[in-house]
Design a protein around this motif. Sequence first.
Motif, mmCIF file in Angstrom:
data_model
loop_
_atom_site.group_PDB
_atom_site.id
_atom_site.type_symbol
_atom_site.label_atom_id
_atom_site.label_comp_id
_atom_site.label_asym_id
_atom_site.label_seq_id
_atom_site.Cartn_x
_atom_site.Cartn_y
_atom_site.Cartn_z
ATOM 1 N N VAL A 238 -23.145 43.840 8.564
ATOM 2 C CA VAL A 238 -22.056 43.564 7.626
ATOM 3 C C VAL A 238 -22.521 43.989 6.237
ATOM 4 C CG1 VAL A 238 -20.612 41.779 6.586
ATOM 5 C CG2 VAL A 238 -21.201 41.632 9.007
ATOM 6 N N LEU A 239 -21.780 44.894 5.622
ATOM 7 C CA LEU A 239 -22.088 45.315 4.255
ATOM 8 C C LEU A 239 -21.511 44.284 3.294
ATOM 9 C CD1 LEU A 239 -23.060 47.473 2.203
ATOM 10 C CD2 LEU A 239 -20.732 48.355 2.258
ATOM 11 N N VAL A 240 -22.337 43.791 2.393
ATOM 12 C CA VAL A 240 -21.878 42.844 1.382
ATOM 13 C C VAL A 240 -21.965 43.542 0.033
ATOM 14 C CG1 VAL A 240 -22.239 40.599 0.299
ATOM 15 C CG2 VAL A 240 -22.680 40.883 2.745
ATOM 16 N N ALA A 241 -20.823 43.575 -0.665
ATOM 17 C CA ALA A 241 -20.767 44.246 -1.964
ATOM 18 C C ALA A 241 -20.088 43.350 -2.984
ATOM 19 C CB ALA A 241 -19.996 45.566 -1.843
ATOM 20 N N ARG B 78 -41.248 27.938 -11.370
ATOM 21 C CA ARG B 78 -41.358 28.785 -10.180
ATOM 22 C C ARG B 78 -40.973 28.065 -8.891
ATOM 23 N NH1 ARG B 78 -44.034 33.642 -11.038
ATOM 24 N NH2 ARG B 78 -44.933 33.723 -8.950
ATOM 25 N N GLY B 79 -41.300 26.797 -8.758
ATOM 26 C CA GLY B 79 -40.920 26.048 -7.561
ATOM 27 C C GLY B 79 -39.410 25.960 -7.413
ATOM 28 N N LEU B 80 -38.724 25.695 -8.520
ATOM 29 C CA LEU B 80 -37.270 25.623 -8.492
ATOM 30 C C LEU B 80 -36.660 26.999 -8.275
ATOM 31 C CD1 LEU B 80 -36.531 23.037 -11.327
ATOM 32 C CD2 LEU B 80 -36.462 22.694 -8.854
ATOM 33 N N THR B 81 -37.269 28.025 -8.858
ATOM 34 C CA THR B 81 -36.773 29.391 -8.657
ATOM 35 C C THR B 81 -36.848 29.765 -7.188
ATOM 36 O OG1 THR B 81 -37.468 30.064 -10.875
ATOM 37 C CG2 THR B 81 -37.107 31.821 -9.278
ATOM 38 N N LYS B 82 -37.973 29.485 -6.555
ATOM 39 C CA LYS B 82 -38.155 29.813 -5.147
ATOM 40 C C LYS B 82 -37.146 29.059 -4.270
ATOM 41 C CE LYS B 82 -41.757 30.297 -1.671
ATOM 42 N NZ LYS B 82 -43.170 30.150 -1.372
ATOM 43 N N THR B 83 -36.918 27.793 -4.576
ATOM 44 C CA THR B 83 -35.945 26.999 -3.820
ATOM 45 C C THR B 83 -34.540 27.564 -3.970
ATOM 46 O OG1 THR B 83 -37.285 25.008 -4.033
ATOM 47 C CG2 THR B 83 -34.950 24.692 -3.550
ATOM 48 N N LEU B 84 -34.180 27.967 -5.173
ATOM 49 C CA LEU B 84 -32.846 28.530 -5.397
ATOM 50 C C LEU B 84 -32.679 29.851 -4.655
ATOM 51 C CD1 LEU B 84 -30.099 28.269 -6.656
ATOM 52 C CD2 LEU B 84 -30.997 29.276 -8.753
ATOM 53 N N VAL B 85 -33.711 30.693 -4.640
ATOM 54 C CA VAL B 85 -33.655 31.952 -3.895
ATOM 55 C C VAL B 85 -33.435 31.669 -2.409
ATOM 56 C CG1 VAL B 85 -35.024 33.940 -3.115
ATOM 57 C CG2 VAL B 85 -34.973 33.339 -5.534
ATOM 58 N N GLU B 86 -34.195 30.733 -1.859
ATOM 59 C CA GLU B 86 -34.037 30.378 -0.447
ATOM 60 C C GLU B 86 -32.623 29.878 -0.168
ATOM 61 O OE1 GLU B 86 -37.083 27.459 0.087
ATOM 62 O OE2 GLU B 86 -38.694 28.952 0.184
ATOM 63 N N SER B 87 -32.074 29.081 -1.075
ATOM 64 C CA SER B 87 -30.735 28.535 -0.901
ATOM 65 C C SER B 87 -29.673 29.622 -0.968
ATOM 66 C CB SER B 87 -30.461 27.475 -1.974
ATOM 67 O OG SER B 87 -31.386 26.427 -1.866
ATOM 68 N N ARG B 88 -29.810 30.533 -1.914
ATOM 69 C CA ARG B 88 -28.847 31.639 -2.015
ATOM 70 C C ARG B 88 -28.900 32.519 -0.772
ATOM 71 N NH1 ARG B 88 -27.446 33.497 -7.835
ATOM 72 N NH2 ARG B 88 -27.157 35.476 -6.792
ATOM 73 N N ASN B 89 -30.105 32.787 -0.273
ATOM 74 C CA ASN B 89 -30.233 33.607 0.937
ATOM 75 C C ASN B 89 -29.614 32.907 2.142
ATOM 76 O OD1 ASN B 89 -31.442 35.734 -0.398
ATOM 77 N ND2 ASN B 89 -33.514 35.072 0.077
ATOM 78 N N GLN B 90 -29.772 31.592 2.229
ATOM 79 C CA GLN B 90 -29.158 30.847 3.332
ATOM 80 C C GLN B 90 -27.630 30.895 3.230
ATOM 81 O OE1 GLN B 90 -29.626 26.497 3.567
ATOM 82 N NE2 GLN B 90 -30.195 26.829 5.720
ATOM 83 N N ALA B 91 -27.094 30.720 2.028
ATOM 84 C CA ALA B 91 -25.649 30.799 1.838
ATOM 85 C C ALA B 91 -25.139 32.199 2.193
ATOM 86 C CB ALA B 91 -25.279 30.437 0.395
ATOM 87 N N MET B 92 -25.893 33.231 1.811
ATOM 88 C CA MET B 92 -25.513 34.613 2.130
ATOM 89 C C MET B 92 -25.533 34.844 3.640
ATOM 90 S SD MET B 92 -24.873 37.735 0.837
ATOM 91 C CE MET B 92 -25.851 38.553 -0.383
ATOM 92 N N ASP B 93 -26.552 34.344 4.330
ATOM 93 C CA ASP B 93 -26.614 34.490 5.783
ATOM 94 C C ASP B 93 -25.413 33.820 6.448
ATOM 95 O OD1 ASP B 93 -29.001 35.885 5.569
ATOM 96 O OD2 ASP B 93 -30.261 34.154 6.096
ATOM 97 N N ARG B 94 -25.027 32.664 5.960
ATOM 98 C CA ARG B 94 -23.866 31.959 6.518
ATOM 99 C C ARG B 94 -22.575 32.714 6.227
ATOM 100 N NH1 ARG B 94 -25.780 25.695 5.316
ATOM 101 N NH2 ARG B 94 -27.408 25.730 6.913
ATOM 102 N N ILE C 219 -22.306 35.968 5.961
ATOM 103 C CA ILE C 219 -22.314 37.108 6.879
ATOM 104 C C ILE C 219 -21.935 36.654 8.292
ATOM 105 C CG2 ILE C 219 -23.838 38.789 8.002
ATOM 106 C CD1 ILE C 219 -25.267 39.013 5.216
ATOM 107 N N ASP C 220 -22.451 35.511 8.726
ATOM 108 C CA ASP C 220 -22.090 34.984 10.052
ATOM 109 C C ASP C 220 -20.594 34.727 10.151
ATOM 110 O OD1 ASP C 220 -24.752 35.088 10.836
ATOM 111 O OD2 ASP C 220 -25.101 32.927 10.534
ATOM 112 N N GLN C 221 -20.002 34.182 9.094
ATOM 113 C CA GLN C 221 -18.560 33.925 9.087
ATOM 114 C C GLN C 221 -17.773 35.233 9.165
ATOM 115 O OE1 GLN C 221 -16.744 30.957 9.064
ATOM 116 N NE2 GLN C 221 -18.730 30.087 9.558
ATOM 117 N N ALA C 222 -18.210 36.230 8.419
ATOM 118 C CA ALA C 222 -17.518 37.528 8.422
ATOM 119 C C ALA C 222 -17.587 38.169 9.810
ATOM 120 C CB ALA C 222 -18.125 38.447 7.368
ATOM 121 N N LYS C 223 -18.776 38.167 10.418
ATOM 122 C CA LYS C 223 -18.942 38.742 11.760
ATOM 123 C C LYS C 223 -18.069 38.009 12.773
ATOM 124 C CE LYS C 223 -23.406 38.598 12.390
ATOM 125 N NZ LYS C 223 -24.826 38.815 12.734
#
Length: 122
Positions: free
Chosen positions: A16-19, A63-79, A81-85
């Motif tokens: 799935v292309l996300v733009a 940095r700890g909060l930055t890393k957590t936010l990155v992980e959270s954004r990636n999880q939201a993005m994965d979800r 993509i799953d919804q789109a598929k």
Amino acid sequence: MTNLDDFGGGQHSTEVLVATTNDVPGYRVDRVIGEVFGLTVRSRNLGTQIGAGLKSLAGGELRGLTKTLVESRNQAMDRLIDQAKARGANAVLAMRFDVTEAGGNGTEICAYGTAAVISPVG
């Protein structure tokens, strides 16, 4: 040395292309399926919060909060993509992130956009 994905991210799916744009150069929109979103809510980690509080006194990146936010954004993005598929899309257009406080207990991260079927022009 830190892993590049620890403090940044982006699309990992090739299905799935996300733009963030409304259209994709070289492609036409064959069908708009509709809105899709991926959501996650993260509670605060006490250790990270204490460290962030101390760090904020001296200034600098949390940095700890930055890393957590990155992980959270990636999880939201994965979800997202799953919804789109699941709806038969091969693209999500006009994708955005929304981040809000979740009742003072954590942070809500939502990735949302328009699911569509696109195909190459030509």
